[in-house]
Design an enzyme around this catalytic site. Structure first.
Site, short mmCIF file in Angstrom:
data_model
loop_
_atom_site.label_atom_id
_atom_site.label_comp_id
_atom_site.label_asym_id
_atom_site.label_seq_id
_atom_site.Cartn_x
_atom_site.Cartn_y
_atom_site.Cartn_z
N VAL A 93 0.87 -1.18 0.00
CA VAL A 93 0.00 0.00 0.00
C VAL A 93 0.90 1.23 0.00
O VAL A 93 1.81 1.33 0.83
CB VAL A 93 -0.88 -0.01 1.27
CG1 VAL A 93 -1.81 1.19 1.30
CG2 VAL A 93 -1.67 -1.31 1.37
N CYS A 94 0.67 2.16 -0.92
CA CYS A 94 1.51 3.36 -1.00
C CYS A 94 1.37 4.21 0.25
O CYS A 94 0.25 4.58 0.64
CB CYS A 94 1.14 4.19 -2.21
SG CYS A 94 1.94 5.81 -2.20
N VAL A 95 2.51 4.57 0.86
CA VAL A 95 2.48 5.30 2.12
C VAL A 95 1.85 6.69 1.98
O VAL A 95 1.01 7.07 2.80
CB VAL A 95 3.91 5.38 2.74
CG1 VAL A 95 4.90 6.08 1.82
CG2 VAL A 95 3.86 6.08 4.09
#
Lengths: 119, 131
Positions: free
Chosen positions: A77-79
């Site tokens: 999941v992209c931070v």
């Protein structure tokens, strides 16, 4: 063949995550590898274990967790996208982890194909 | 840009990445978050091309003013792309024509391509990511 998957839409509102799941499951059944799935934009909303869909509907997040556990898929999941939308480590369903966009670029560099699901 | 310090993956492989920008700069978050991926890809020393097509051509329009809609104006970032060694910017002629835009309306220098030229450029790519 090694496929990377990019999911750009949240669950339920959009079919992207469902289509990606069906693609991933089928590709694995056909003998291909899905080493990693990357969740970006509203796609990060696929990762929260707080979701409780009605019993007679599919559980989008839970079936990603199951597929990841069964086949060793890295669910990233992209931070930056996650923080913007209130998705944090303590909310993640099993199999998901938060990391940077570099993980997406790596999929493009290392795998045979990168397949995008979303508008 | 906390992701910028990750640098390359150490493999030394350079692939052709095309980013297809298809949406207006505001109204959805795709253009803004898409730009983040472009910058990271350049930090990985990949061969990056940016294409602006459909409503994506509006991303490069001069005179964008976001005050009224109270969202971040990131159009200056397009002018800074050169500093990231991103110099391949392409715009689709038919998309500009359909919106009454010319190169003079854009904030950066671009190469204008016909549909056929665009098709050929796309066919050369290893990875195409569409936002």
């Amino acid at each position: 063949m090694q496929f990377g998957i990019l999911i750009n839409e949240g669950p339920y509102n959009h079919q992207a995550s469902d289509s990606a799941y069906l693609f991933a499951r089928t590709a694995i059944e056909k003998g291909h590898k899905i080493p990693r799935v990357f969740f970006y934009h509203d796609g990060v909303n696929n990762s929260t274990r707080m979701a409780e869909p009605p019993q007679d509907d599919r559980n989008v997040t839970a079936r990603w967790s199951k597929l990841a556990e069964d086949h060793g898929i890295d669910l990233v999941v992209c931070v930056a996208a996650a923080l913007r939308r209130g998705i944090k480590d303590e909310l993640l369903a099993p199999g998901f982890r938060i990391s940077g966009l570099g993980q997406l670029v790596e999929m493009g560099i290392q795998y045979d194909r990168l397949v995008t699901f979303g508008d | 840009m906390s992701d910028m310090d990750m640098e390359d993956d150490g493999s030394g492989i350079v692939k052709k990445f095309m980013f297809l920008n298809r949406k207006a700069p505001h109204g959805t978050v795709y253009a803004l978050e898409g730009l983040e991926v472009v910058l990271i890809t350049a930090a990985f020393d990949q061969d990056v091309s940016l294409v602006f097509t459909d409503d994506g051509v509006y991303q490069l329009m001069k005179g964008i003013d976001t005050k009224g809609v109270e969202v971040k104006d990131f159009s200056k970032t397009y002018r800074a792309l050169e500093g990231y060694d991103i110099e391949k910017l392409y715009v689709d002629r038919s998309s500009m024509d359909a919106r009454g835009l010319t190169e003079d309306d854009l904030i950066v220098d671009v190469t204008v391509l016909s549909d056929d030229e665009m098709k050929n450029l796309m066919a050369e790519q290893d990875v195409v990511i569409s936002f």
